[in-house]
Motif scaffolding. Sequence first.
Motif, PDB file in Angstrom:
ATOM      1  N   LEU A   6      32.814  44.097 -20.931  1.00 15.55           N
ATOM      2  CA  LEU A   6      34.009  44.658 -20.297  1.00 15.55           C
ATOM      3  C   LEU A   6      33.940  44.503 -18.781  1.00 15.55           C
ATOM      4  O   LEU A   6      34.913  44.112 -18.141  1.00 15.55           O
ATOM      5  N   ALA A   7      32.780  44.813 -18.211  1.00 18.77           N
ATOM      6  CA  ALA A   7      32.614  44.677 -16.759  1.00 18.77           C
ATOM      7  C   ALA A   7      32.816  43.219 -16.341  1.00 18.77           C
ATOM      8  O   ALA A   7      33.528  42.940 -15.365  1.00 18.77           O
ATOM      9  N   GLU A   8      32.227  42.288 -17.061  1.00 22.90           N
ATOM     10  CA  GLU A   8      32.364  40.872 -16.720  1.00 22.90           C
ATOM     11  C   GLU A   8      33.811  40.407 -16.876  1.00 22.90           C
ATOM     12  O   GLU A   8      34.342  39.698 -16.021  1.00 22.90           O
ATOM     13  N   ALA A   9      34.456  40.814 -17.975  1.00 22.10           N
ATOM     14  CA  ALA A   9      35.834  40.394 -18.222  1.00 22.10           C
ATOM     15  C   ALA A   9      36.792  40.967 -17.178  1.00 22.10           C
ATOM     16  O   ALA A   9      37.774  40.313 -16.814  1.00 22.10           O
ATOM     17  N   LEU A  10      36.488  42.163 -16.680  1.00 21.87           N
ATOM     18  CA  LEU A  10      37.333  42.793 -15.669  1.00 21.87           C
ATOM     19  C   LEU A  10      36.895  42.454 -14.245  1.00 21.87           C
ATOM     20  O   LEU A  10      37.482  42.921 -13.279  1.00 21.87           O
ATOM     21  N   LYS A  11      35.818  41.667 -14.142  1.00 16.24           N
ATOM     22  CA  LYS A  11      35.289  41.217 -12.848  1.00 16.24           C
ATOM     23  C   LYS A  11      34.893  42.395 -11.945  1.00 16.24           C
ATOM     24  O   LYS A  11      35.203  42.428 -10.753  1.00 16.24           O
ATOM     25  N   VAL A  12      34.230  43.378 -12.557  1.00 19.99           N
ATOM     26  CA  VAL A  12      33.702  44.533 -11.835  1.00 19.99           C
ATOM     27  C   VAL A  12      32.261  44.733 -12.285  1.00 19.99           C
ATOM     28  O   VAL A  12      31.790  44.062 -13.207  1.00 19.99           O
ATOM     29  N   THR A  13      31.572  45.658 -11.656  1.00 18.28           N
ATOM     30  CA  THR A  13      30.214  45.966 -12.099  1.00 18.28           C
ATOM     31  C   THR A  13      30.260  47.070 -13.153  1.00 18.28           C
ATOM     32  O   THR A  13      31.260  47.801 -13.265  1.00 18.28           O
ATOM     33  N   ILE A  14      29.185  47.188 -13.882  1.00 21.24           N
ATOM     34  CA  ILE A  14      29.064  48.294 -14.838  1.00 21.24           C
ATOM     35  C   ILE A  14      29.181  49.620 -14.097  1.00 21.24           C
ATOM     36  O   ILE A  14      29.816  50.559 -14.569  1.00 21.24           O
ATOM     37  N   TYR A  15      28.612  49.684 -12.896  1.00 23.89           N
ATOM     38  CA  TYR A  15      28.678  50.907 -12.109  1.00 23.89           C
ATOM     39  C   TYR A  15      30.114  51.265 -11.745  1.00 23.89           C
ATOM     40  O   TYR A  15      30.466  52.440 -11.684  1.00 23.89           O
ATOM     41  N   ASP A  16      30.955  50.242 -11.504  1.00 23.46           N
ATOM     42  CA  ASP A  16      32.375  50.500 -11.214  1.00 23.46           C
ATOM     43  C   ASP A  16      33.044  51.202 -12.391  1.00 23.46           C
ATOM     44  O   ASP A  16      33.907  52.060 -12.194  1.00 23.46           O
ATOM     45  N   LEU A  17      32.671  50.836 -13.595  1.00 24.52           N
ATOM     46  CA  LEU A  17      33.272  51.452 -14.766  1.00 24.52           C
ATOM     47  C   LEU A  17      32.850  52.912 -14.920  1.00 24.52           C
ATOM     48  O   LEU A  17      33.560  53.701 -15.534  1.00 24.52           O
ATOM     49  N   TYR A  18      31.710  53.282 -14.344  1.00 23.66           N
ATOM     50  CA  TYR A  18      31.220  54.661 -14.415  1.00 23.66           C
ATOM     51  C   TYR A  18      31.722  55.533 -13.269  1.00 23.66           C
ATOM     52  O   TYR A  18      31.469  56.722 -13.266  1.00 23.66           O
ATOM     53  N   GLU A  19      32.382  54.961 -12.255  1.00 21.48           N
ATOM     54  CA  GLU A  19      32.830  55.745 -11.102  1.00 21.48           C
ATOM     55  C   GLU A  19      33.565  56.973 -11.504  1.00 21.48           C
ATOM     56  O   GLU A  19      34.408  56.956 -12.365  1.00 21.48           O
ATOM     57  N   ARG A  47      42.262  51.479 -15.758  1.00 25.63           N
ATOM     58  CA  ARG A  47      42.654  51.302 -14.353  1.00 25.63           C
ATOM     59  C   ARG A  47      42.452  49.851 -13.907  1.00 25.63           C
ATOM     60  O   ARG A  47      43.358  49.231 -13.347  1.00 25.63           O
ATOM     61  N   TYR A  48      41.264  49.285 -14.172  1.00 25.15           N
ATOM     62  CA  TYR A  48      41.001  47.903 -13.749  1.00 25.15           C
ATOM     63  C   TYR A  48      41.854  46.907 -14.531  1.00 25.15           C
ATOM     64  O   TYR A  48      42.296  45.901 -13.984  1.00 25.15           O
ATOM     65  N   ARG A  49      42.110  47.193 -15.792  1.00 26.56           N
ATOM     66  CA  ARG A  49      42.950  46.303 -16.594  1.00 26.56           C
ATOM     67  C   ARG A  49      44.370  46.273 -16.028  1.00 26.56           C
ATOM     68  O   ARG A  49      44.954  45.201 -15.823  1.00 26.56           O
ATOM     69  N   VAL A  50      44.909  47.442 -15.730  1.00 29.02           N
ATOM     70  CA  VAL A  50      46.277  47.537 -15.197  1.00 29.02           C
ATOM     71  C   VAL A  50      46.346  46.925 -13.801  1.00 29.02           C
ATOM     72  O   VAL A  50      47.308  46.208 -13.488  1.00 29.02           O
ATOM     73  N   GLU A  51      45.347  47.172 -12.961  1.00 34.51           N
ATOM     74  CA  GLU A  51      45.321  46.584 -11.618  1.00 34.51           C
ATOM     75  C   GLU A  51      45.374  45.062 -11.673  1.00 34.51           C
ATOM     76  O   GLU A  51      45.919  44.422 -10.776  1.00 34.51           O
ATOM     77  N   GLN A  52      44.789  44.479 -12.724  1.00 37.02           N
ATOM     78  CA  GLN A  52      44.766  43.023 -12.862  1.00 37.02           C
ATOM     79  C   GLN A  52      45.946  42.508 -13.686  1.00 37.02           C
ATOM     80  O   GLN A  52      46.002  41.322 -14.032  1.00 37.02           O
ATOM     81  N   ASP A  53      46.862  43.417 -14.011  1.00 33.14           N
ATOM     82  CA  ASP A  53      48.063  43.059 -14.763  1.00 33.14           C
ATOM     83  C   ASP A  53      47.725  42.399 -16.097  1.00 33.14           C
ATOM     84  O   ASP A  53      48.354  41.426 -16.501  1.00 33.14           O
ATOM     85  N   LEU A  54      46.700  42.936 -16.758  1.00 37.46           N
ATOM     86  CA  LEU A  54      46.295  42.433 -18.072  1.00 37.46           C
ATOM     87  C   LEU A  54      46.803  43.377 -19.158  1.00 37.46           C
ATOM     88  O   LEU A  54      46.703  44.599 -19.014  1.00 37.46           O
ATOM     89  N   SER A  55      47.307  42.812 -20.216  1.00 37.97           N
ATOM     90  CA  SER A  55      47.627  43.638 -21.385  1.00 37.97           C
ATOM     91  C   SER A  55      46.330  43.898 -22.147  1.00 37.97           C
ATOM     92  O   SER A  55      45.304  43.236 -21.909  1.00 37.97           O
ATOM     93  N   GLN A  56      46.366  44.846 -23.047  1.00 30.80           N
ATOM     94  CA  GLN A  56      45.186  45.103 -23.872  1.00 30.80           C
ATOM     95  C   GLN A  56      44.847  43.865 -24.699  1.00 30.80           C
ATOM     96  O   GLN A  56      43.682  43.534 -24.877  1.00 30.80           O
ATOM     97  N   LYS A  57      45.860  43.166 -25.174  1.00 30.73           N
ATOM     98  CA  LYS A  57      45.632  41.938 -25.950  1.00 30.73           C
ATOM     99  C   LYS A  57      44.958  40.872 -25.087  1.00 30.73           C
ATOM    100  O   LYS A  57      44.034  40.194 -25.538  1.00 30.73           O
TER     101      LYS A  57
END
Length: 79
Positions: free
Chosen positions: A66-79, A20-30
Motif C-alpha cells: 500500500l505504501a509503495e502503491a501510494l508512493k508514501v512511506t509506511i510511517y506516513d500511513l501511521y501518522e 487520504r493519500y488515495r483521494v489526494e492522488q485522485d485514485l479510485s479504490q479500483k
Amino acid sequence: MEKMDTNLQNFNVVGDNVRRYRVEQDLSQKELSERLETYAVYICRGSISRIERHERAVMDFELKALAEALKVTIYDLYE
C-alpha cells in the motif's frame, strides 16, 4: 480467557491515511487495487473500502505494498 476488543476504530490504524493519500492522488479504490496487483498483492476494491472503514486488518506485506502503491512511506500511513 481474554476479551477481544471489538472497537472497529482499533481494528487497523492506517485506514484513514490510506483513504487520504488515495483521494489526494485522485485514485479510485479500483485503481488502487489494480496498482497493488503490480506488486503481486491482491486486495479487491471491496477490501480497500473495508480497510478505509477500519473493518479489515492490514497484513504486513499489504502495508508495504500500500505504501509503495501510494508512493508514501509506511510511517506516513501511521501518522
